[in-house]
Design a protein around this motif. Sequence first.
Motif, short mmCIF file in Angstrom:
data_model
loop_
_atom_site.label_atom_id
_atom_site.label_comp_id
_atom_site.label_asym_id
_atom_site.label_seq_id
_atom_site.Cartn_x
_atom_site.Cartn_y
_atom_site.Cartn_z
N UNK A 121 0.79 -1.19 0.15
CA UNK A 121 -0.05 -0.02 -0.07
C UNK A 121 0.80 1.35 -0.09
N UNK A 122 0.69 2.09 -0.75
CA UNK A 122 1.50 3.54 -0.92
C UNK A 122 0.57 4.46 -0.54
N UNK A 123 1.42 5.23 0.43
CA UNK A 123 0.66 6.54 0.93
C UNK A 123 1.70 7.62 0.73
N UNK A 124 1.20 8.55 0.01
CA UNK A 124 2.13 9.74 -0.05
C UNK A 124 3.34 9.22 -0.57
N UNK A 125 3.58 8.09 -1.52
CA UNK A 125 4.68 7.57 -2.15
C UNK A 125 5.59 6.79 -1.12
N UNK A 126 5.20 6.70 0.05
CA UNK A 126 6.10 5.95 1.15
C UNK A 126 5.70 4.54 1.04
N UNK A 127 6.68 3.49 0.84
CA UNK A 127 6.46 2.25 0.80
C UNK A 127 5.77 1.71 2.16
N UNK A 128 4.78 1.05 2.42
CA UNK A 128 4.28 0.71 3.67
C UNK A 128 3.87 -0.75 3.55
N UNK A 131 3.32 -4.41 5.01
CA UNK A 131 3.23 -4.85 6.41
C UNK A 131 4.62 -5.64 6.77
N UNK A 132 5.18 -5.18 7.70
CA UNK A 132 6.42 -5.66 8.44
C UNK A 132 7.55 -5.28 7.64
N UNK A 133 7.60 -4.45 6.54
CA UNK A 133 8.57 -3.99 5.67
C UNK A 133 9.06 -2.45 6.35
N UNK A 134 10.37 -2.29 6.27
CA UNK A 134 10.64 -0.90 6.68
C UNK A 134 10.04 0.25 5.81
N UNK A 135 9.61 1.55 6.40
CA UNK A 135 9.21 2.46 5.63
C UNK A 135 10.11 3.43 5.22
N UNK A 136 9.87 3.90 3.92
CA UNK A 136 10.84 4.80 3.13
C UNK A 136 10.63 4.90 1.85
N UNK A 142 17.60 -0.04 -0.29
CA UNK A 142 18.22 1.21 0.10
C UNK A 142 17.04 2.21 0.14
N UNK A 143 16.69 2.76 1.34
CA UNK A 143 15.48 3.51 1.80
C UNK A 143 15.84 4.90 2.19
N UNK A 144 15.16 5.98 1.51
CA UNK A 144 15.23 7.42 2.13
C UNK A 144 14.18 7.62 2.89
N UNK A 145 14.25 8.61 3.75
CA UNK A 145 13.11 9.30 4.67
C UNK A 145 12.99 10.91 4.60
N UNK A 146 12.06 11.15 5.34
CA UNK A 146 11.54 12.67 5.23
C UNK A 146 13.02 13.68 5.42
#
Length: 259
Positions: free
Chosen positions: A12-19, A21-26, A62-66
């Motif tokens: 599920x993508x919310x504001x382009x952030x990968x979410x 379940x159980x996976x890291x957000x970024x 490899x994930x980026x954050x805000x």
Amino acid sequence: MFRHRVLPEATVTIDEVTTTPGAPVGYSVDELARKVGMSPRNIRAHQARRLLPPPVRHGRAALYDDSHVRRLDAILALQRQGFNLVSIEAMLGVRASDEAPDGLTAMLQRLTADRPALAHALTRHGVIGRTTDGTVRTVRPRPLRAALDLHRVRVGTVPALQTLSEVLDSLRPVADELVAAVTARLLTLAPELVRSGARSSWADLDRETLLLTQGVVNVLTEAFRLAVENQSEAHIAELLENHLDADVCLEDSTVIDNG
């Protein structure tokens, strides 16, 4: 009794952030690029210059954050104001400043207060920088010292720095054309530069890009130094002599009233 609807296990993508379940957000690099309006290539280039911290790795992802979004927004805002990457590196604390003597630091602080337009021009060209608390930093000491060394021929600080600023203004479009022309020529004469067989990762490409950039800078710097030295030896003495002759002529033509 309430019935709960079970959602399928899907990303599920919310504001382009990968979410997942159980996976890291970024953000992936492509998602980050879309969010800030910048190409993935430029994002990686900012990482290579240490303007942008590396992403957080979770396994193979490899994930980026805000915080990366905010940093890229700040970089873009400064670029829109006319600052180059060297200046931005100084402002964001990436490029180490030169340990300037207290007297030079105090002079730069006075220059910023008394001649803000001149200080802004030198900042835009990456000669000096300002931290968030307003402290002036020496970013490129060599051109600054070269200008200030003109005091040996009785050129004051402000005229010397104003001349440096005007020279940089004049050279900027010339430098753009020369960098483009020299790089294009190198790619034509050495087609192996664009072959990707020897590269195994984006890191290899970033490293080669930085090496090529430094190589072009070195060639252009030394070629321009040689050209200026050759022309200076031929013309400066003649120009100075002409000015001295004009002053002598004015003094000789002065009418003296002896009564």
